[in-house]
Design a protein around this motif. Structure first.
Motif, PDB file in Angstrom:
ATOM      1  N   GLU A 110       0.966  -1.184   0.037  1.00  0.00           N
ATOM      2  CA  GLU A 110       0.095   0.211   0.148  1.00  0.00           C
ATOM      3  C   GLU A 110       0.521   0.900   0.097  1.00  0.00           C
ATOM      4  O   GLU A 110       0.595   2.036   0.366  1.00  0.00           O
ATOM      5  N   ASN A 111       1.639   1.309  -0.868  1.00  0.00           N
ATOM      6  CA  ASN A 111       3.103   2.355  -1.320  1.00  0.00           C
ATOM      7  C   ASN A 111       3.723   3.147   0.466  1.00  0.00           C
ATOM      8  O   ASN A 111       3.564   4.150   0.192  1.00  0.00           O
ATOM      9  N   ASN A 112       3.329   2.333   1.676  1.00  0.00           N
ATOM     10  CA  ASN A 112       3.681   2.721   2.817  1.00  0.00           C
ATOM     11  C   ASN A 112       3.054   4.247   3.393  1.00  0.00           C
ATOM     12  O   ASN A 112       2.674   5.032   3.895  1.00  0.00           O
ATOM     13  N   VAL A 113       1.136   4.276   2.814  1.00  0.00           N
ATOM     14  CA  VAL A 113       0.456   5.288   2.735  1.00  0.00           C
ATOM     15  C   VAL A 113       0.243   5.460   4.391  1.00  0.00           C
ATOM     16  O   VAL A 113       0.154   6.528   5.269  1.00  0.00           O
ATOM     17  N   LEU A 143      -6.615   5.737  -3.317  1.00  0.00           N
ATOM     18  CA  LEU A 143      -5.344   4.445  -3.241  1.00  0.00           C
ATOM     19  C   LEU A 143      -5.602   3.381  -3.709  1.00  0.00           C
ATOM     20  O   LEU A 143      -6.279   2.292  -3.672  1.00  0.00           O
ATOM     21  N   LYS A 170       2.698   6.937   5.841  1.00  0.00           N
ATOM     22  CA  LYS A 170       3.094   8.169   5.768  1.00  0.00           C
ATOM     23  C   LYS A 170       2.076   9.237   6.102  1.00  0.00           C
ATOM     24  O   LYS A 170       2.500  11.234   6.515  1.00  0.00           O
ATOM     25  N   MET A 171       1.073   8.672   6.377  1.00  0.00           N
ATOM     26  CA  MET A 171       0.006   9.350   7.276  1.00  0.00           C
ATOM     27  C   MET A 171       0.661   9.972   9.116  1.00  0.00           C
ATOM     28  O   MET A 171      -0.322  10.738   9.141  1.00  0.00           O
ATOM     29  N   LEU A 208      -6.228   9.347   6.757  1.00  0.00           N
ATOM     30  CA  LEU A 208      -6.084   8.254   6.306  1.00  0.00           C
ATOM     31  C   LEU A 208      -7.124   7.925   5.497  1.00  0.00           C
ATOM     32  O   LEU A 208      -7.271   6.920   4.486  1.00  0.00           O
ATOM     33  N   ALA A 212      -7.015   9.742   2.553  1.00  0.00           N
ATOM     34  CA  ALA A 212      -5.376   8.526   1.277  1.00  0.00           C
ATOM     35  C   ALA A 212      -6.583   7.407   0.487  1.00  0.00           C
ATOM     36  O   ALA A 212      -6.412   7.131  -0.687  1.00  0.00           O
ATOM     37  N   TYR A 213      -7.084   7.069   1.603  1.00  0.00           N
ATOM     38  CA  TYR A 213      -7.879   5.247   0.896  1.00  0.00           C
ATOM     39  C   TYR A 213      -8.622   5.889   0.051  1.00  0.00           C
ATOM     40  O   TYR A 213      -9.486   4.905  -0.898  1.00  0.00           O
ATOM     41  N   LYS A 242       2.814  13.290   8.206  1.00  0.00           N
ATOM     42  CA  LYS A 242       2.044  13.906   8.117  1.00  0.00           C
ATOM     43  C   LYS A 242       1.024  14.476   9.099  1.00  0.00           C
ATOM     44  O   LYS A 242       1.287  15.096   9.970  1.00  0.00           O
TER      45      LYS A 242
END
Length: 222
Positions: free
Chosen positions: A18-21, A87, A24-25, A80, A83-84, A28
Motif C-alpha cells: 500500500e506504498n507505506n500510505v 489508494l 506517510k499519514m 488516512l 487517502a484511502y 503527516k
C-alpha cells in the motif's frame, strides 16, 4: 521445520503493498502538530505497532511528550480515510501465490496487523482477498488488549485453531517488532522480509531465524 502448522503473516509491507500510505499519514499528522520528523524516523520507531502507540513512541523518541498523541491519532485517522479513497492496493509480488500454496498444503494462514479492523478489512477488500480462500483468520490490534511486541495476537490465533505448541507456528513480517512479537510467542520460526518498512540492518537487531527478500521465497525455508 516441516512441523509448521500455522503461518502468521503481517499485512502492510509483508503481504500487502500500500506504498507505506499508513506511515506517510502518521508522518503527516505528526508534522501537522508542529513536530519536525522524517518518514524514516516514523518507520524506525513506529513500524508494525498499533498506530496510536506508534505515534506515542515517535513522540517519546523526539522528546515531544507535551504533544497530544490522541489528537494526532485522530488527525491521522481523518487523513488516512481521505487517502484511502484513491489508494491503489495490491499484494506484494509473490505473496498471493505463496499463501495459496501454503493453504493447499494444509497450513493455516493467519494475517495479523497493528492496524485496526476497519483499515485491515479495507485493504483486503481492495485486493479482493477473501477469508476461507486467501487466509483462515484476520487478527488486528482491535482484537487484543496488548499489541506488538506482545504476543497476544499470535496466541489468539493459536487459540482459534486449537494449537498448543508455539514451535509449530511461523511468524513473518517486515519490521523488527514483528520478529520480537514472534519470539515473545516462542514461535518455531521467525522471518524478516525486506519488502516493506525496515532495512535488513534494522530487522537483524532481533535475530530472526531467516531474512528473505519477500514472501515469494517463504516456501524455500519450509
Amino acid at each position: 521445520m516441516k512441523n509448521i502448522k500455522m503461518v502468521v503473516l503481517d499485512m502492510a509491507g509483508t503481504t500487502v503493498n500500500e506504498n507505506n500510505v499508513v506511515y506517510k499519514m502518521v508522518h503527516k499528522a505528526i508534522e501537522n502538530a508542529g513536530v519536525v520528523v522524517t518518514l524514516k524516523t516514523v518507520l524506525e520507531y513506529g513500524a508494525g505497532k498499533e498506530k496510536h502507540q506508534a505515534i506515542k513512541d515517535v513522540l517519546t523518541h523526539l522528546n515531544e511528550v507535551d504533544k497530544s498523541s490522541l489528537a494526532i491519532f485522530k488527525e491521522f485517522k481523518v487523513l488516512l480515510e481521505e487517502a484511502y479513497k484513491t489508494l491503489d492496493v495490491s499484494p506484494i509480488n509473490g505473496a498471493e501465490k505463496t499463501i495459496l500454496n501454503l493453504r493447499e498444503k494444509g497450513i493455516i494462514v493467519v494475517l495479523n496487523t497493528g492496524y485496526n479492523k476497519k483499515v485491515a478489512t479495507s485493504l483486503l477488500e481492495k485486493m479482493q482477498w477473501k477469508k476461507g480462500q486467501h487466509f483462515d483468520a484476520l487478527i488486528t490490534a482491535d482484537d487484543v488488549e496488548k499489541g506488538r511486541p506482545n504476543s497476544d495476537m499470535i496466541l489468539k490465533a493459536m487459540q482459534l485453531f486449537n494449537l498448543k505448541d508455539p514451535k509449530t507456528v511461523l511468524k513473518a513480517g517486515d519490521s523488527a517488532i514483528d520478529i520480537e512479537e514472534g519470539k515473545n510467542a516462542n514461535c518455531g520460526i521467525t522471518i524478516g522480509v525486506l519488502s516493506g518498512a525496515q532495512t535488513k540492518e534494522q530487522i537483524e537487531k532481533e535475530n530472526p531465524t531467516y531474512i528473505l527478500d519477500s514472501l515469494a521465497t517463504l516456501e524455500t525455508v519450509l
